[in-house]
Design an enzyme around this catalytic site. Sequence first.
Site, PDB file in Angstrom:
ATOM      1  N   ASP A 244      -0.236   5.107   0.724  1.00 18.72           N
ATOM      2  CA  ASP A 244      -0.684   6.172   1.737  1.00 18.72           C
ATOM      3  C   ASP A 244      -0.807   5.467   2.931  1.00 18.72           C
ATOM      4  O   ASP A 244      -1.441   4.569   3.423  1.00 18.72           O
ATOM      5  CB  ASP A 244      -1.821   6.592   1.435  1.00 18.72           C
ATOM      6  CG  ASP A 244      -1.832   7.553   0.093  1.00 18.72           C
ATOM      7  OD1 ASP A 244      -0.969   8.369  -0.139  1.00 18.72           O
ATOM      8  OD2 ASP A 244      -2.597   7.380  -0.869  1.00 18.72           O
TER       9      ASP A 244
ATOM     10  N   ASP B 298       0.873  -1.149  -0.051  1.00 19.05           N
ATOM     11  CA  ASP B 298      -0.008  -0.112   0.147  1.00 19.05           C
ATOM     12  C   ASP B 298       0.842   1.264   0.066  1.00 19.05           C
ATOM     13  O   ASP B 298       2.222   1.109   0.416  1.00 19.05           O
ATOM     14  CB  ASP B 298      -0.852   0.008   1.110  1.00 19.05           C
ATOM     15  CG  ASP B 298      -1.559   1.346   1.435  1.00 19.05           C
ATOM     16  OD1 ASP B 298      -2.360   1.657   0.515  1.00 19.05           O
ATOM     17  OD2 ASP B 298      -1.560   1.827   2.661  1.00 19.05           O
TER      18      ASP B 298
ATOM     19  N   ALA C 244      -7.422  19.593  -8.929  1.00 21.63           N
ATOM     20  CA  ALA C 244      -6.452  20.724  -8.298  1.00 21.63           C
ATOM     21  C   ALA C 244      -5.906  20.397  -7.241  1.00 21.63           C
ATOM     22  O   ALA C 244      -4.504  20.653  -7.014  1.00 21.63           O
ATOM     23  CB  ALA C 244      -7.270  21.841  -8.066  1.00 21.63           C
ATOM     24  N   LYS C 245      -6.490  19.388  -6.449  1.00 20.11           N
ATOM     25  CA  LYS C 245      -5.937  18.870  -5.240  1.00 20.11           C
ATOM     26  C   LYS C 245      -4.718  17.874  -5.644  1.00 20.11           C
ATOM     27  O   LYS C 245      -3.803  17.898  -4.864  1.00 20.11           O
ATOM     28  CB  LYS C 245      -7.061  17.974  -4.333  1.00 20.11           C
ATOM     29  CG  LYS C 245      -6.382  17.053  -3.145  1.00 20.11           C
ATOM     30  CD  LYS C 245      -6.260  15.879  -3.624  1.00 20.11           C
ATOM     31  CE  LYS C 245      -5.625  15.094  -2.345  1.00 20.11           C
ATOM     32  NZ  LYS C 245      -5.268  13.718  -2.624  1.00 20.11           N
TER      33      LYS C 245
ATOM     34  N   GLU D 289      -0.723  11.154   4.823  1.00 22.54           N
ATOM     35  CA  GLU D 289      -2.225  11.965   4.827  1.00 22.54           C
ATOM     36  C   GLU D 289      -2.156  13.269   5.129  1.00 22.54           C
ATOM     37  O   GLU D 289      -3.110  13.986   4.919  1.00 22.54           O
ATOM     38  CB  GLU D 289      -3.062  10.919   5.811  1.00 22.54           C
ATOM     39  CG  GLU D 289      -3.479   9.667   5.104  1.00 22.54           C
ATOM     40  CD  GLU D 289      -4.320   9.724   4.037  1.00 22.54           C
ATOM     41  OE1 GLU D 289      -4.619  10.707   3.437  1.00 22.54           O
ATOM     42  OE2 GLU D 289      -4.420   8.662   3.284  1.00 22.54           O
TER      43      GLU D 289
ATOM     44  N   GLY E 175     -10.639   6.948  -1.451  1.00 21.94           N
ATOM     45  CA  GLY E 175     -10.533   7.858  -2.634  1.00 21.94           C
ATOM     46  C   GLY E 175     -10.675   9.386  -2.450  1.00 21.94           C
ATOM     47  O   GLY E 175     -11.727   9.773  -1.731  1.00 21.94           O
TER      48      GLY E 175
ATOM     49  N   ASP F  56      -1.400  -0.489   6.368  1.00 31.38           N
ATOM     50  CA  ASP F  56      -1.789   0.344   7.057  1.00 31.38           C
ATOM     51  C   ASP F  56      -3.218   0.542   7.949  1.00 31.38           C
ATOM     52  O   ASP F  56      -3.234   1.068   8.919  1.00 31.38           O
ATOM     53  CB  ASP F  56      -1.089   1.645   7.257  1.00 31.38           C
ATOM     54  CG  ASP F  56      -1.953   2.555   6.435  1.00 31.38           C
ATOM     55  OD1 ASP F  56      -2.229   2.206   5.127  1.00 31.38           O
ATOM     56  OD2 ASP F  56      -2.386   3.721   6.966  1.00 31.38           O
TER      57      ASP F  56
HETATM   58  C1  XBP Z   1      -5.441   6.271   0.751  1.00 32.48           C
HETATM   59  C2  XBP Z   1      -6.622   6.835   0.605  1.00 32.48           C
HETATM   60  C3  XBP Z   1      -6.404   7.869  -0.725  1.00 32.48           C
HETATM   61  C4  XBP Z   1      -5.816   9.309  -0.270  1.00 32.48           C
HETATM   62  C5  XBP Z   1      -5.790  10.300  -1.204  1.00 32.48           C
HETATM   63  O1  XBP Z   1      -5.930   4.802   1.094  1.00 32.48           O
HETATM   64  O2  XBP Z   1      -7.626   6.613   0.956  1.00 32.48           O
HETATM   65  O3  XBP Z   1      -7.811   8.414  -0.745  1.00 32.48           O
HETATM   66  O4  XBP Z   1      -6.148   9.625   0.970  1.00 32.48           O
HETATM   67  O5  XBP Z   1      -5.677  10.062  -2.563  1.00 32.48           O
HETATM   68  P1  XBP Z   1      -4.915   3.727   0.928  1.00 32.48           P
HETATM   69  P2  XBP Z   1      -6.727  10.496  -3.715  1.00 32.48           P
HETATM   70  O6  XBP Z   1      -3.593   3.923   1.747  1.00 32.48           O
HETATM   71  O7  XBP Z   1      -5.818   2.460   1.527  1.00 32.48           O
HETATM   72  O8  XBP Z   1      -4.695   3.008  -0.607  1.00 32.48           O
HETATM   73  O9  XBP Z   1      -7.042  12.135  -3.405  1.00 32.48           O
HETATM   74  O10 XBP Z   1      -5.497  10.583  -4.872  1.00 32.48           O
HETATM   75  O11 XBP Z   1      -7.760   9.542  -4.152  1.00 32.48           O
HETATM   76 MG    MG Z   2      -2.980   2.839   3.431  1.00 31.66          MG
END
Ligand code: XBP
Ligand code: MG
Length: 230
Positions: free
Chosen positions: A10, A8, A78-79, A17, A50, A177
């Site tokens: 993030d 994974d 934009a984000k 985050e 997401g 995580d």
């Molecule tokens: C990570 C997320 C992502 C990010 C934002 O989940 O939930 O949505 O916070 O990413 P994981 P985007 O670690 O389970 O993959 O804004 O690009 O969607």
């Molecule tokens: Mg994660």
Amino acid sequence: ALRALIFDVDGTLSETEEVHRRAFNEAFAAAGLDWHWDAALYGRLLKVTGGKERIAAFVRDHLGQAPDPERIAVLHAAKTARYGALVAQGGLTLRPGIAALIADARAAGLRLAVATTTSGPNVESLCRSCFGAPMAEVFDAIAAGDEVAAKKPAPDVYRLALDRLGLAAQDCVALEDSRNGLLSARAAGLRCLVSPSRYTAGEDFAEADARVDCFSAVAGIEALQARLGG
Ligand code: XBP
Ligand code: MG
């Protein structure tokens, strides 16, 4: 046999985050919106995986409005641009133990993949900043949230990573995580090692094959296999 590690991104490769949260807030401000996601609210919103889905949930549940998918897509683009710029400034590091696990896996002849909810461009930004290399040089296969029909906790993104590796679930292990990530990996038939991150520390990881506070507690691939029970 263990033939690949699927990471994974993030919260697992890096504690990203807070940078995502800042990028969301800066995109909202740049669009003239008075929305602000503080850490407590973001912790609740993270249950929705997401970014586009998270914005839609916020509009629906916190503002009581009907989400407009086109407007959300523009805001989210934009984000993503903002996130890439913030990551490129440096500041993010790999979580402890990740670089060693990747080096040990390579030395043991294992292959490496990513299965993430975020998009390919964000994985690329993170790899260039934290590994100093493009993602295609670090990983043999990348499966991203914008490539599949259903994001985690659905199994789609792990199945896509397995397809691209050309390996069976039993020969791979997922590193995660979050509870949503754990459920996604297990639904794809993968064993899963969980190390909670800042925002997921209180979650339930009962289905995990192994759990560590820090990835550096796993000293090498043999130690990883021992933790997973062979
Ligand atoms: C990570 C997320 C992502 C990010 C934002 O989940 O939930 O949505 O916070 O990413 P994981 P985007 O670690 O389970 O993959 O804004 O690009 O969607
Ligand atoms: Mg994660």
